[in-house]
Design an enzyme around this catalytic site. Structure first.
Site, short mmCIF file in Angstrom:
data_model
loop_
_atom_site.label_atom_id
_atom_site.label_comp_id
_atom_site.label_asym_id
_atom_site.label_seq_id
_atom_site.Cartn_x
_atom_site.Cartn_y
_atom_site.Cartn_z
N GLY A 1 0.63 -1.23 0.00
CA GLY A 1 0.14 0.05 0.29
C GLY A 1 1.01 1.28 0.06
O GLY A 1 1.97 1.40 -0.08
N MET B 1 1.60 2.81 2.43
CA MET B 1 2.76 3.02 3.67
C MET B 1 3.92 2.16 3.52
O MET B 1 4.78 2.24 4.27
CB MET B 1 1.97 2.80 4.88
CG MET B 1 0.93 4.08 5.27
SD MET B 1 1.71 5.59 5.39
CE MET B 1 2.79 5.13 6.74
N GLY B 2 3.64 0.99 2.87
CA GLY B 2 4.81 0.03 2.64
C GLY B 2 4.34 -1.38 2.28
O GLY B 2 3.37 -1.50 1.88
N VAL C 1 4.24 -5.48 3.07
CA VAL C 1 4.35 -6.52 3.91
C VAL C 1 4.77 -7.90 3.42
O VAL C 1 4.04 -8.22 2.25
CB VAL C 1 2.92 -6.79 4.65
CG1 VAL C 1 3.06 -7.97 5.74
CG2 VAL C 1 2.48 -5.65 5.43
N LYS D 1 7.33 -6.13 7.64
CA LYS D 1 6.82 -5.01 7.16
C LYS D 1 7.67 -4.04 6.76
O LYS D 1 8.67 -3.84 7.79
CB LYS D 1 5.88 -4.33 8.40
CG LYS D 1 5.26 -2.90 7.64
CD LYS D 1 4.01 -2.37 8.55
CE LYS D 1 2.71 -3.07 8.47
NZ LYS D 1 1.86 -2.44 9.19
N ASP E 1 -7.52 3.66 14.69
CA ASP E 1 -8.05 3.36 13.24
C ASP E 1 -8.68 1.81 13.16
O ASP E 1 -8.14 1.00 12.50
CB ASP E 1 -6.59 3.38 12.46
CG ASP E 1 -7.15 3.23 10.73
OD1 ASP E 1 -8.29 3.69 10.62
OD2 ASP E 1 -6.36 2.86 9.95
#
Length: 587
Positions: free
Chosen positions: A24, A26-27, A29, A44, A142
């Protein structure tokens, strides 16, 4: 599937990356293998988009480390377990438990709404996980279906504590993102108020709403800022009548204090779970994705069953766990995990005859008494030896000081007082972007900020206030903050008094106190000093804010410095008076 080069990539000398589980903004996995402990893990990795600035890269790294710190203090069956934080080429890699699972969002997307019993099991597991987090002083921030993992064996776990924070931390956001997902964000968080554990209660209610209805309580596909506006100012959606409807309504109360506590949530769910079938999530719910993974399995793999982590990235953006036999894991029968009955001699052990009596500690003065000597004579001899030793030591010290031309007496207190003087704060010129919602370059500014402070940007929708962009510069320990809040097209529909009233309204009674106000002489605006109190299970934190609010064109700007109240005496001179004159709107 990973390429050949990716299959041989090893992080920190022990974690061999196998294939991508999800990717995604953000990073990424990875499914990986710990070659030291011989177990599958999830790793991650931070993903830096093209063109990202150094400051934004630091924010992404900090978010990754915040997630690690959050779950490191938690040990609960409904929370993904942290194994390690590794470093490779200066970048952090978070190593976690690998769980073969699908996110709740995927299950709802592929199979529609859950049954009452399935939703109750999800609610109970997430409530238990949040209870453990809140007891540790952690707010998740979240909670949503995409962050709830469901395994085929029935395990349900909460993951992605990436924007979680301890109650003692200052508010932090990802650049360009709000504190949470718009469709599941609590109204008080969306409006910029203090984040408390009650925000997670709303997230749990919104997640259960999606579970039983098959869609989020608010439109997740539209304009995120428009969605936030509906969350803050719109009516709370009501679930369809059913056993869980009263529970969801009690969790999704607009006022945080009115939301149902986690203990009562679990108490209400217990009667439903008591009558639920033993298997709630059957294999048919996982069959489709498993088939996709079998088709994607590399022909070089010879494991008895395909690894569950070999599916395409879009099928699983979350963590998965035990992938079964590892096809290319090293075969080491000697590392079976059993302990030898006799490990043999220690490689650096002392000979056996030296183990009979313990050695005296280094530096101990030992004076054995000869046979036949009286006790009194021994005591006199030992005392005399000590006196001679001390005299010799002092004489040696004096001689060394004289030879070295150094004074014999110790230095006076005045000689070392300068060493404890605090170092002056180093400031650096920083640029911020607080443009309007549509991306018009009307909010660029520059300001001097203490070196090392990290920038975070978010969009805000407050009570009785239009949308705004908030840029925060936060100190390394999270205790001090410079905030720049830009309200485009604020005038002529509003005035500065409206802002002050909304500021006071944003806090409950007793949590906000205006200390002083003064009008600006050179422009339309005013300066303010006020104190706020953030209440949390770990205790209350009092903060003081010095602010300048002023009109520029049709925009309202609010520039403020917030510090712990015990620092307010020095903060005004050292920070506020130093920073404010340097603030300049450039676009």
């Amino acid at each position: 599937m990973a390429s050949s080069s990716e299959e041989t990539r090893v992080v920190a000398g022990r974690y061999r990356l196998r294939s991508v589980l999800g990717s995604g903004s953000m990073g990424t996995v990875w499914s990986a293998y710990d070659e030291f402990l011989h177990r599958p893990v999830a790793v991650k990795e931070i993903l830096l988009p093209p063109g990202v600035t150094a400051g934004q890269a630091d924010e992404l790294r900090e978010r990754t480390l915040r997630e690690a710190r959050a779950i490191a203090v938690l040990s609960h069956p409904n929370v993904i377990t942290l194994h390690d934080v590794a470093r490779q080429d200066g970048e952090p890699f978070v190593v976690m438990e690998l769980l073969p699972s699908h996110s709740l969002a995927e299950l709802i997307r592929d199979h529609g709404p859950l049954s009452v019993e399935q939703a109750a099991a999800v609610g109970d597991a997430v409530a238990a996980a949040l209870g453990a987090a809140h007891n540790a002083g952690i707010t998740h921030r979240d909670v949503k279906p995409g962050n709830v993992l469901v395994a085929e064996d029935g395990r349900i776990k909460l993951t992605d504590f990436g924007i979680a924070r301890n109650v003692s931390d200052a508010s932090m956001t990802r650049t360009g993102m709000t504190l949470g997902s718009p469709a599941y964000i609590a109204p008080e968080v969306a409006s910029g108020k203090a984040v408390t554990p009650a925000a997670d209660l709303w997230g749990l209610g919104a997640t259960l709403f999606c579970a039983v209805e098959g869609h989020p309580p608010y439109d997740a596909d539209g304009d995120p800022l428009e969605t936030i506006g509906k969350v803050v100012k719109g009516e709370v959606p009501r679930p369809s009548p059913g056993p869980l409807a009263p529970l969801i309504t009690a969790l999704m109360a607009k006022e945080p204090r009115d939301r149902l506590p986690l203990a009562q949530v679990r108490r209400r769910l217990y009667p439903i779970l008591e009558k639920a079938p033993r298997v709630l999530f059957g294999p048919e719910m996982f069959a489709a994705a498993s088939g996709q993974r079998e088709e994607a399995t590399d022909t070089r793999e010879i494991s008895a069953r395909p690894a569950v982590d070999d599916g395409p990235a879009e099928t699983s953006g979350e963590l998965a766990a035990d992938p079964g036999p590892l096809p290319f894991g090293p075969s080491r029968p000697e590392a079976s995990g059993e302990l030898a009955a006799d490990p043999g001699p220690l490689p650096f052990g002392r000979p056996a005859d030296t183990l009979a009596a313990p050695r005296p500690a280094v530096g101990t003065l030992v004076t054995p008494a000869p046979v036949g000597r009286s006790t009194a004579a021994t005591v006199v001899l030992v005392a005399a030896s000590i006196v001679l030793f001390l005299a010799a030591a002092f004489g040696g010290f004096v001689a060394a000081r004289v030879i070295g031309a150094q004074p014999v007496a110790p230095p006076s207190r005045e000689d070392t007082s300068g060493l404890s003087a605090p170092q002056p704060t180093v400031f650096e010129r920083r640029t911020g972007e607080a443009s309007s919602v549509k991306g018009v370059q009307d909010g660029t500014f520059t300001v001097d900020v203490p070196s090392g402070w990290t920038r975070f940007t978010s969009s805000q929708a407050g009570d009785d206030l239009p949308l705004s962009t908030l840029v925060q510069f936060v100190s390394a320990d999270g205790s001090q903050m410079l905030a720049v809040n830009h309200f485009p097209k604020y005038f002529p529909g509003n005035d500065i008094d409206d802002y002050v009233k909304a500021l006071e309204k944003s806090r409950s009674s007793g949590e906000f106190r205006m200390v002083s106000q003064a009008k600006l002489a050179e422009q339309d605006g005013r300066t303010m000093m006020y104190r706020t109190i953030d209440r949390a299970p770990a205790g209350s934190v009092s903060r003081t804010t010095y602010a300048k609010v002023f009109k520029q064109g049709t925009s309202l700007w609010a520039v403020s410095v917030t510090v712990p109240t015990e620092q307010e005496g020095t903060a005004k001179t050292a920070l506020y008076d130093r920073i404010l004159p340097t603030f300049q709107v450039t676009g």
